[in-house]
Design a protein around this motif. Structure first.
Motif, PDB file in Angstrom:
ATOM      1  N   THR A  18       0.812  -1.225   0.000  1.00  0.00           N
ATOM      2  CA  THR A  18       0.000   0.000   0.000  1.00  0.00           C
ATOM      3  C   THR A  18       0.837   1.262   0.000  1.00  0.00           C
ATOM      4  N   SER A  19       2.095   1.154   0.344  1.00  0.00           N
ATOM      5  CA  SER A  19       2.913   2.358   0.397  1.00  0.00           C
ATOM      6  C   SER A  19       3.159   2.937  -0.999  1.00  0.00           C
ATOM      7  N   ASN A  20       2.978   2.092  -2.061  1.00  0.00           N
ATOM      8  CA  ASN A  20       3.195   2.535  -3.431  1.00  0.00           C
ATOM      9  C   ASN A  20       1.846   2.870  -4.057  1.00  0.00           C
ATOM     10  N   ALA A  21       1.558   4.160  -4.191  1.00  0.00           N
ATOM     11  CA  ALA A  21       0.262   4.567  -4.720  1.00  0.00           C
ATOM     12  C   ALA A  21       0.249   4.606  -6.239  1.00  0.00           C
ATOM     13  N   GLY A  22       1.436   4.462  -6.885  1.00  0.00           N
ATOM     14  CA  GLY A  22       1.507   4.508  -8.339  1.00  0.00           C
ATOM     15  C   GLY A  22       1.587   3.123  -8.934  1.00  0.00           C
ATOM     16  N   TRP A  23       2.117   3.068 -10.178  1.00  0.00           N
ATOM     17  CA  TRP A  23       2.287   1.785 -10.850  1.00  0.00           C
ATOM     18  C   TRP A  23       3.481   1.871 -11.778  1.00  0.00           C
ATOM     19  N   ASP A  24       4.046   0.720 -12.068  1.00  0.00           N
ATOM     20  CA  ASP A  24       5.228   0.653 -12.928  1.00  0.00           C
ATOM     21  C   ASP A  24       4.867   0.603 -14.400  1.00  0.00           C
ATOM     22  N   ASP A  25       3.710   0.075 -14.712  1.00  0.00           N
ATOM     23  CA  ASP A  25       3.301  -0.031 -16.109  1.00  0.00           C
ATOM     24  C   ASP A  25       1.780   0.049 -16.203  1.00  0.00           C
ATOM     25  N   PHE A  26       1.325   0.428 -17.397  1.00  0.00           N
ATOM     26  CA  PHE A  26      -0.106   0.576 -17.642  1.00  0.00           C
ATOM     27  C   PHE A  26      -0.452  -0.233 -18.884  1.00  0.00           C
ATOM     28  N   VAL A  27      -1.462  -1.088 -18.767  1.00  0.00           N
ATOM     29  CA  VAL A  27      -1.862  -1.952 -19.869  1.00  0.00           C
ATOM     30  C   VAL A  27      -3.357  -1.768 -20.124  1.00  0.00           C
ATOM     31  N   VAL A  28      -3.708  -1.609 -21.407  1.00  0.00           N
ATOM     32  CA  VAL A  28      -5.111  -1.585 -21.808  1.00  0.00           C
ATOM     33  C   VAL A  28      -5.397  -2.868 -22.562  1.00  0.00           C
ATOM     34  N   ALA A  29      -6.434  -3.576 -22.155  1.00  0.00           N
ATOM     35  CA  ALA A  29      -6.820  -4.825 -22.804  1.00  0.00           C
ATOM     36  C   ALA A  29      -8.273  -4.735 -23.218  1.00  0.00           C
ATOM     37  N   SER A 193     -17.790   0.406 -45.027  1.00  0.00           N
ATOM     38  CA  SER A 193     -17.290  -0.827 -44.417  1.00  0.00           C
ATOM     39  C   SER A 193     -15.768  -0.782 -44.327  1.00  0.00           C
ATOM     40  N   GLY A 194     -15.233  -1.463 -43.315  1.00  0.00           N
ATOM     41  CA  GLY A 194     -13.784  -1.515 -43.181  1.00  0.00           C
ATOM     42  C   GLY A 194     -13.347  -1.703 -41.750  1.00  0.00           C
ATOM     43  N   SER A 195     -12.038  -1.596 -41.539  1.00  0.00           N
ATOM     44  CA  SER A 195     -11.444  -1.777 -40.219  1.00  0.00           C
ATOM     45  C   SER A 195     -11.191  -0.414 -39.582  1.00  0.00           C
ATOM     46  N   TYR A 196     -11.974  -0.074 -38.574  1.00  0.00           N
ATOM     47  CA  TYR A 196     -11.812   1.180 -37.842  1.00  0.00           C
ATOM     48  C   TYR A 196     -10.844   0.955 -36.677  1.00  0.00           C
ATOM     49  N   ALA A 197     -10.161   1.996 -36.277  1.00  0.00           N
ATOM     50  CA  ALA A 197      -9.171   1.882 -35.206  1.00  0.00           C
ATOM     51  C   ALA A 197      -9.616   2.689 -33.995  1.00  0.00           C
ATOM     52  N   CYS A 198      -9.499   2.058 -32.836  1.00  0.00           N
ATOM     53  CA  CYS A 198      -9.734   2.742 -31.565  1.00  0.00           C
ATOM     54  C   CYS A 198      -8.379   2.882 -30.879  1.00  0.00           C
ATOM     55  N   MET A 199      -7.911   4.108 -30.711  1.00  0.00           N
ATOM     56  CA  MET A 199      -6.575   4.372 -30.177  1.00  0.00           C
ATOM     57  C   MET A 199      -6.674   4.991 -28.789  1.00  0.00           C
ATOM     58  N   ILE A 200      -6.033   4.347 -27.807  1.00  0.00           N
ATOM     59  CA  ILE A 200      -6.050   4.787 -26.414  1.00  0.00           C
ATOM     60  C   ILE A 200      -4.714   5.443 -26.100  1.00  0.00           C
ATOM     61  N   HIS A 201      -4.760   6.720 -25.717  1.00  0.00           N
ATOM     62  CA  HIS A 201      -3.545   7.451 -25.342  1.00  0.00           C
ATOM     63  C   HIS A 201      -3.486   7.550 -23.818  1.00  0.00           C
ATOM     64  N   PRO A 202      -2.492   6.899 -23.197  1.00  0.00           N
ATOM     65  CA  PRO A 202      -2.416   6.928 -21.730  1.00  0.00           C
ATOM     66  C   PRO A 202      -1.776   8.203 -21.208  1.00  0.00           C
ATOM     67  N   GLY A 204       0.891  10.134 -18.549  1.00  0.00           N
ATOM     68  CA  GLY A 204       2.171   9.851 -17.923  1.00  0.00           C
ATOM     69  C   GLY A 204       3.166   9.187 -18.839  1.00  0.00           C
ATOM     70  N   ASN A 205       4.170   8.571 -18.209  1.00  0.00           N
ATOM     71  CA  ASN A 205       5.288   7.971 -18.932  1.00  0.00           C
ATOM     72  C   ASN A 205       5.127   6.462 -19.053  1.00  0.00           C
ATOM     73  N   SER A 206       4.032   6.053 -19.654  1.00  0.00           N
ATOM     74  CA  SER A 206       3.815   4.629 -19.848  1.00  0.00           C
ATOM     75  C   SER A 206       4.822   4.090 -20.859  1.00  0.00           C
ATOM     76  N   SER A 207       5.204   2.842 -20.671  1.00  0.00           N
ATOM     77  CA  SER A 207       6.160   2.234 -21.592  1.00  0.00           C
ATOM     78  C   SER A 207       5.557   2.067 -22.983  1.00  0.00           C
ATOM     79  N   THR A 208       4.244   2.063 -23.068  1.00  0.00           N
ATOM     80  CA  THR A 208       3.546   1.970 -24.358  1.00  0.00           C
ATOM     81  C   THR A 208       2.873   3.302 -24.644  1.00  0.00           C
ATOM     82  N   ASN A 209       3.164   3.903 -25.793  1.00  0.00           N
ATOM     83  CA  ASN A 209       2.631   5.225 -26.107  1.00  0.00           C
ATOM     84  C   ASN A 209       1.139   5.184 -26.424  1.00  0.00           C
ATOM     85  N   VAL A 210       0.750   4.317 -27.340  1.00  0.00           N
ATOM     86  CA  VAL A 210      -0.637   4.255 -27.778  1.00  0.00           C
ATOM     87  C   VAL A 210      -1.051   2.788 -27.892  1.00  0.00           C
TER      88      VAL A 210
END
Length: 515
Positions: A18-29, A193-202, A204-210
């Motif tokens: 609990t002493s760590n209120a942040g996180w080391d990485d962020f993942v969207v699934a 018709s086609g493939s649409y993209a949903c892009m999530i921008h996190p 902070g300094n996430s290791s994954t940009n989008v």
């Protein structure tokens, strides 16, 4: 026995970081899709123990979801059936990553605890993306395609962007709502018709940009949407002067797109209406026809980009009639009709008389039309040469008894009135408010004949709608009448600017000829 002891040990010993209120990485699934939470340490191999723990959003306690030791004994009191290590030889490779099929309720903080001589911890925030497509497949043509994306939790997300199919991934217009980030495509065609993209921008300094997710859309070429849900507002009956701006009101509901239809004045109602204007706020597309050049989308308090529609019309006499503003929101249509009469005051003359004409269109809603003199005790003789007109005639020359303000009043069947005032001046006055002036000049030479000079100071027409029509009629509209009139020492001029100082050039030429 050993696995049971192992479970108990980690639950009691590694309860809460609990002493760590942040996180080391962020993942969207995306919900229901295979997701990997990465946790590796090549320096920690051999006799290691690994413990994956999870704390739900808003919860205070951590729960063990999966654990293992160097003997590959695996247990987990709250594990999912799909949850497993990505590498069963983790003690040899140092890869302790976790794989599973998450649901929305599985979003939260995940802790990877690796114990060898010491303990190393890695905390990952897992957010779950939910995508909703409306209407459900198969998607009919002409329907409004709605793409909705929501992320739980959303506080780690900076923005969500929807992009259209094709090279370059052009961003689509979207808005935030209670259900998520929404992008719409009204009136979809098979070509959408086609493939649409949903892009999530996190944040902070996430290791994954989008984080980018594909959403495949197919529009059914054999099915066409209908709009059975229609709401009609009460008919608006109103009038305005020609060339005076008036608002054509639309329904107040914020819509996806708007269409304006028109039926010409005094036409039979069974005729089809003409579409004048179409605006789609999501695509940013506008359709303007040749007949709608006097139309524009109204500004504040309206805002077409947010779906608040109305139109500003500057009509001529022929632009009266029935207008219908249709606002489309998903599969619902909201309609508002306006019946508009346009009024125009016109003057004409001959050597013996001056005619004041009052013309109006959309006669179906006009109760009465009449001329009045400023001295109401003076009764005017009025006549109508054709439907939609009322005329009064003044004998020339104009005298002090007939000079003054003449007002044409139009009264609608709903009680509304509109009026315009025409000033008629004495021919001996040097300058009047109507802009008619008499200049005593010698007769022009035969080569110049009579010169009609127009320089408008102001229109001299008043009205009831608190704006000026901007239109002034030359009471000497027919130059042939002037040519046939007896020679006189006066030239009547209705002062109206014609641009580029043409009037003054003509006067200079005239004076040079006289000299």
């Amino acid at each position: 026995m050993e696995s049971g002891f192992l479970t108990f040990f980690f639950v009691s010993s590694f309860t809460v970081p609990t002493s760590n209120a942040g996180w080391d990485d962020f993942v969207v699934a995306r919900e229901g899709m295979t997701t990997i939470l990465s946790c590796t340490d090549e320096r920690r191999k051999g006799a290691v123990t690994i413990n994956w723990m999870m704390k739900a959003i808003g919860a205070d306690e951590w729960k063990l979801v999966l654990s293992a030791n160097e003997r590959k004994e695996i247990s987990g009191s709250a594990s999912k059936m799909s949850m497993q290590f990505t590498d069963v030889n983790f003690k040899d490779t140092g890869v302790f990553s976790l794989s599973f099929l998450p649901k929305v309720k599985d979003s939260g903080f995940y802790s990877c605890l690796i114990k060898k001589e010491d303990v190393k911890e890695r905390i990952i925030l897992l957010a779950i993306l939910t995508v909703t497509v409306v209407p459900a497949a198969p998607i009919p043509q002409l329907s409004t395609l709605e793409l909705i994306a929501s992320v739980n939790p959303d506080y780690a997300v900076d923005k969500i962007i929807w992009a259209a199919p094709g090279a370059g991934r052009v961003s689509m217009k979207s808005k935030k709502s209670k259900t998520g980030t929404v992008a719409k495509l009204p009136q979809v065609q098979s070509s959408d018709s086609g493939s649409y993209a949903c892009m999530i921008h996190p944040l902070g300094n996430s290791s994954t940009n989008v984080f980018t997710f594909s959403v495949n859309i197919t529009v059914d070429a054999n099915s066409v949407a209908s709009f059975p849900n229609k709401t009609y507002g009460s008919l608006i009956s109103t009038a305005t002067q020609a060339q005076a701006s008036i608002t054509i009101t639309c329904p107040e509901v914020p819509g996806d797109y708007v269409r304006l239809y028109w039926l010409s004045p005094d036409a039979r109602r069974q005729r089809n209406m003409t579409r004048l204007y179409h605006y789609d706020r999501w695509r940013g597309s506008t359709l303007v026809t040749e007949q709608s050049k006097r139309l524009q989308l109204a500004g504040p308090p309206y805002n077409a980009e947010t779906g608040s529609f109305s139109f500003l019309l500057t009509p001529e006499l022929k632009h009266g009639g029935l207008y219908e503003c249709a606002v489309f929101l998903n599969d619902h249509v909201y309609s508002q009709r306006t019946l508009l009469s346009v009024m125009k005051v016109k003057t004409s003359h001959s050597s013996s008389k001056l005619e004041l004409g009052c013309l109006y269109s959309e006669r179906s809603q006009v109760q009465s039309a009449k001329w009045k003199y400023q001295d109401e005790s003076h009764q005017l003789h009025m006549s109508s040469n054709s439907p939609g007109s009322i005329t009064t005639v003044l004998t020339r020359p104009i005298t002090s008894d007939t000079a003054g303000n003449y007002t044409c009043t139009l009264q609608l069947k709903n009680g509304k009135t509109i009026w315009a005032t025409q000033a008629v001046t004495l021919p001996t006055e040097a300058l009047t408010s109507s802009g008619v002036v008499v200049m005593n000049l010698p007769p022009p030479p035969p080569s110049l004949h009579a010169i009609i000079v127009s320089v408008s100071l102001h229109s001299g027409i008043e009205q009831s709608l608190s704006f000026r029509s901007g239109e002034a009629e030359n009471i000497y509209e027919n130059p042939e009448d002037i040519r046939q009139a007896p020679p006189a020492g006066s030239v009547y001029m209705d002062l109206k600017p014609r641009g580029e100082d043409d009037v003054y050039k003509e006067l200079e030429q005239f004076e040079q000829c006289q000299s």
